[in-house]
Design a protein around this motif. Structure first.
Motif, PDB file in Angstrom:
ATOM      1  N   SER A  43      19.453 110.042 -86.964  1.00  0.00           N
ATOM      2  CA  SER A  43      19.552 111.135 -85.826  1.00  0.00           C
ATOM      3  C   SER A  43      21.301 111.359 -85.450  1.00  0.00           C
ATOM      4  O   SER A  43      21.719 112.344 -85.295  1.00  0.00           O
ATOM      5  CB  SER A  43      18.831 110.533 -84.444  1.00  0.00           C
ATOM      6  OG  SER A  43      17.678 110.185 -84.660  1.00  0.00           O
ATOM      7  N   GLU A  44      21.973 110.122 -85.354  1.00  0.00           N
ATOM      8  CA  GLU A  44      23.467 110.574 -84.968  1.00  0.00           C
ATOM      9  C   GLU A  44      24.116 111.338 -86.053  1.00  0.00           C
ATOM     10  O   GLU A  44      24.976 112.243 -85.835  1.00  0.00           O
ATOM     11  CB  GLU A  44      23.991 108.995 -84.728  1.00  0.00           C
ATOM     12  CG  GLU A  44      23.612 108.478 -83.590  1.00  0.00           C
ATOM     13  CD  GLU A  44      23.793 108.960 -82.509  1.00  0.00           C
ATOM     14  OE1 GLU A  44      24.867 109.825 -82.254  1.00  0.00           O
ATOM     15  OE2 GLU A  44      23.220 108.827 -81.401  1.00  0.00           O
ATOM     16  N   LEU A  45      23.642 110.630 -87.350  1.00  0.00           N
ATOM     17  CA  LEU A  45      24.421 111.414 -88.381  1.00  0.00           C
ATOM     18  C   LEU A  45      23.885 112.799 -88.739  1.00  0.00           C
ATOM     19  O   LEU A  45      24.902 113.805 -89.053  1.00  0.00           O
ATOM     20  CB  LEU A  45      24.237 110.593 -89.740  1.00  0.00           C
ATOM     21  CG  LEU A  45      24.848 109.385 -89.794  1.00  0.00           C
ATOM     22  CD1 LEU A  45      24.559 108.768 -91.096  1.00  0.00           C
ATOM     23  CD2 LEU A  45      26.334 109.210 -89.625  1.00  0.00           C
ATOM     24  N   THR A  47      22.942 114.756 -86.337  1.00  0.00           N
ATOM     25  CA  THR A  47      23.804 115.587 -85.075  1.00  0.00           C
ATOM     26  C   THR A  47      25.148 115.736 -85.487  1.00  0.00           C
ATOM     27  O   THR A  47      25.605 117.045 -85.263  1.00  0.00           O
ATOM     28  CB  THR A  47      23.506 114.815 -83.894  1.00  0.00           C
ATOM     29  OG1 THR A  47      22.162 114.550 -83.620  1.00  0.00           O
ATOM     30  CG2 THR A  47      24.334 115.614 -82.440  1.00  0.00           C
ATOM     31  N   ASN A  48      25.890 114.720 -86.185  1.00  0.00           N
ATOM     32  CA  ASN A  48      27.332 114.883 -86.527  1.00  0.00           C
ATOM     33  C   ASN A  48      27.368 115.988 -87.557  1.00  0.00           C
ATOM     34  O   ASN A  48      28.332 116.883 -87.610  1.00  0.00           O
ATOM     35  CB  ASN A  48      27.848 113.738 -86.986  1.00  0.00           C
ATOM     36  CG  ASN A  48      28.063 112.585 -85.781  1.00  0.00           C
ATOM     37  OD1 ASN A  48      28.334 112.987 -84.700  1.00  0.00           O
ATOM     38  ND2 ASN A  48      28.670 111.576 -86.030  1.00  0.00           N
ATOM     39  N   ALA A  49      26.303 116.086 -88.601  1.00  0.00           N
ATOM     40  CA  ALA A  49      26.506 117.002 -89.580  1.00  0.00           C
ATOM     41  C   ALA A  49      26.385 118.400 -89.060  1.00  0.00           C
ATOM     42  O   ALA A  49      27.246 119.417 -89.331  1.00  0.00           O
ATOM     43  CB  ALA A  49      25.309 116.918 -90.646  1.00  0.00           C
ATOM     44  N   THR A  51      27.208 119.156 -85.643  1.00  0.00           N
ATOM     45  CA  THR A  51      28.073 119.622 -84.669  1.00  0.00           C
ATOM     46  C   THR A  51      29.738 119.497 -85.266  1.00  0.00           C
ATOM     47  O   THR A  51      30.195 120.383 -85.103  1.00  0.00           O
ATOM     48  CB  THR A  51      27.997 118.355 -83.673  1.00  0.00           C
ATOM     49  OG1 THR A  51      26.743 118.272 -83.139  1.00  0.00           O
ATOM     50  CG2 THR A  51      29.017 118.785 -82.466  1.00  0.00           C
ATOM     51  N   HIS A  52      29.756 118.750 -86.235  1.00  0.00           N
ATOM     52  CA  HIS A  52      31.015 118.548 -86.689  1.00  0.00           C
ATOM     53  C   HIS A  52      31.411 118.908 -88.112  1.00  0.00           C
ATOM     54  O   HIS A  52      32.418 119.074 -88.708  1.00  0.00           O
ATOM     55  CB  HIS A  52      31.776 117.254 -86.468  1.00  0.00           C
ATOM     56  CG  HIS A  52      31.337 116.548 -85.230  1.00  0.00           C
ATOM     57  ND1 HIS A  52      31.924 117.227 -83.951  1.00  0.00           N
ATOM     58  CD2 HIS A  52      30.903 115.435 -84.744  1.00  0.00           C
ATOM     59  CE1 HIS A  52      31.769 116.557 -83.036  1.00  0.00           C
ATOM     60  NE2 HIS A  52      30.949 115.493 -83.447  1.00  0.00           N
ATOM     61  N   GLY A  53      30.226 118.927 -88.993  1.00  0.00           N
ATOM     62  CA  GLY A  53      30.452 118.739 -90.422  1.00  0.00           C
ATOM     63  C   GLY A  53      29.889 120.225 -91.040  1.00  0.00           C
ATOM     64  O   GLY A  53      29.941 120.187 -92.379  1.00  0.00           O
ATOM     65  N   ARG A  99      30.346 108.203 -79.211  1.00  0.00           N
ATOM     66  CA  ARG A  99      29.535 106.869 -79.415  1.00  0.00           C
ATOM     67  C   ARG A  99      28.727 106.993 -80.701  1.00  0.00           C
ATOM     68  O   ARG A  99      28.369 105.787 -80.974  1.00  0.00           O
ATOM     69  CB  ARG A  99      28.803 106.689 -78.130  1.00  0.00           C
ATOM     70  CG  ARG A  99      29.556 106.316 -76.993  1.00  0.00           C
ATOM     71  CD  ARG A  99      28.452 106.000 -75.654  1.00  0.00           C
ATOM     72  NE  ARG A  99      29.448 105.649 -74.753  1.00  0.00           N
ATOM     73  CZ  ARG A  99      30.143 106.643 -73.738  1.00  0.00           C
ATOM     74  NH1 ARG A  99      30.054 107.587 -74.065  1.00  0.00           N
ATOM     75  NH2 ARG A  99      30.951 105.917 -72.972  1.00  0.00           N
ATOM     76  N   GLY A 100      28.475 108.113 -81.323  1.00  0.00           N
ATOM     77  CA  GLY A 100      27.755 108.042 -82.410  1.00  0.00           C
ATOM     78  C   GLY A 100      28.205 107.189 -83.524  1.00  0.00           C
ATOM     79  O   GLY A 100      27.178 106.452 -84.173  1.00  0.00           O
ATOM     80  N   LEU A 101      29.288 107.273 -83.947  1.00  0.00           N
ATOM     81  CA  LEU A 101      29.642 106.507 -85.048  1.00  0.00           C
ATOM     82  C   LEU A 101      29.878 104.854 -84.768  1.00  0.00           C
ATOM     83  O   LEU A 101      29.754 103.996 -85.670  1.00  0.00           O
ATOM     84  CB  LEU A 101      31.186 106.927 -85.744  1.00  0.00           C
ATOM     85  CG  LEU A 101      30.780 108.200 -86.323  1.00  0.00           C
ATOM     86  CD1 LEU A 101      32.401 108.706 -86.923  1.00  0.00           C
ATOM     87  CD2 LEU A 101      29.968 108.265 -87.608  1.00  0.00           C
TER      88      LEU A 101
HETATM   89 MG   LIG Z   1      28.252 112.164 -82.727  1.00  0.00          MG
END
Ligand SMILES: [Mg+2]
Ligand SMILES: Nc1ncnc2c1ncn2[C@@H]1O[C@H](COP(=O)(O)OP(=O)(O)OP(=O)(O)O)[C@@H](O)[C@H]1O
Length: 145
Positions: A43-45, A47-49, A51-53, A99-101
């Protein structure tokens, strides 16, 4: 031994749940229980993909592979890595993000980032399938903030 499996997800918020459900179904099909850590990390990764990736043109890919007596989780995205990707050592208690990572670092036995061809990157993480191994690492090695 089950085979590695992967799925592509579109660039939209619903894809985070879809990636988590895909992970849950896959790990169940492999006969694995107690997979909450892996589902939280995907879920965190994911979301990062989103949002940021990646940009709106590109989604992300989730790959699950039996590996070294455990599970390797990969999330592939389309943005090249231009600087080391590390979560802050201890996020400011007032901060609403960052906090995700830290969560990934706490739950995965190990994790890292590799370049992906022809572009983008692979954020990978490894989980032992024996729950006790995860617990031991969490107690001994994980930072407390
Ligand atoms: Mg994150
Ligand atoms: N897939 C990614 N591609 C590019 N940069 C990333 C990626 N994942 C994380 N980052 C960078 O690392 C930082 C830390 O990520 P982290 O997941 O810890 O926090 P966050 O996404 O900012 O907030 P939170 O996950 O707590 O909502 C991000 O702010 C971003 O700058």
């Amino acid at each position: 031994m089950p085979e590695a499996t992967q799925r592509f997800f579109d660039h939209r918020p619903e894809s985070v749940k879809a990636a988590r459900d895909f992970t849950t179904r896959t790990l169940r099909a492999w006969g694995l229980e107690n997979t909450g850590d892996i589902r939280l990390v995907v879920s965190e990764l994911a979301t990062n993909a989103l949002t940021h990736g990646s940009d709106s043109e590109h989604g992300f890919l989730v790959r699950l592979e039996p590996d070294d007596g455990g599970v390797r989780l990969e999330v592939h995205d389309s943005r090249d890595l231009h600087q080391p990707l590390t979560g802050p050592a201890c996020p400011d208690p007032e901060a609403e993000t960052g906090r995700g990572l830290v969560i990934v670092d706490a739950l995965a036995a190990r994790w890292g980032i590799d370049p992906r061809q022809p572009f983008g990157k692979i954020v990978w993480s490894h989980f032992p399938t024996a729950p006790s191994a995860t617990t031991v690492r969490a107690a001994e090695e994980v930072r407390t903030c």
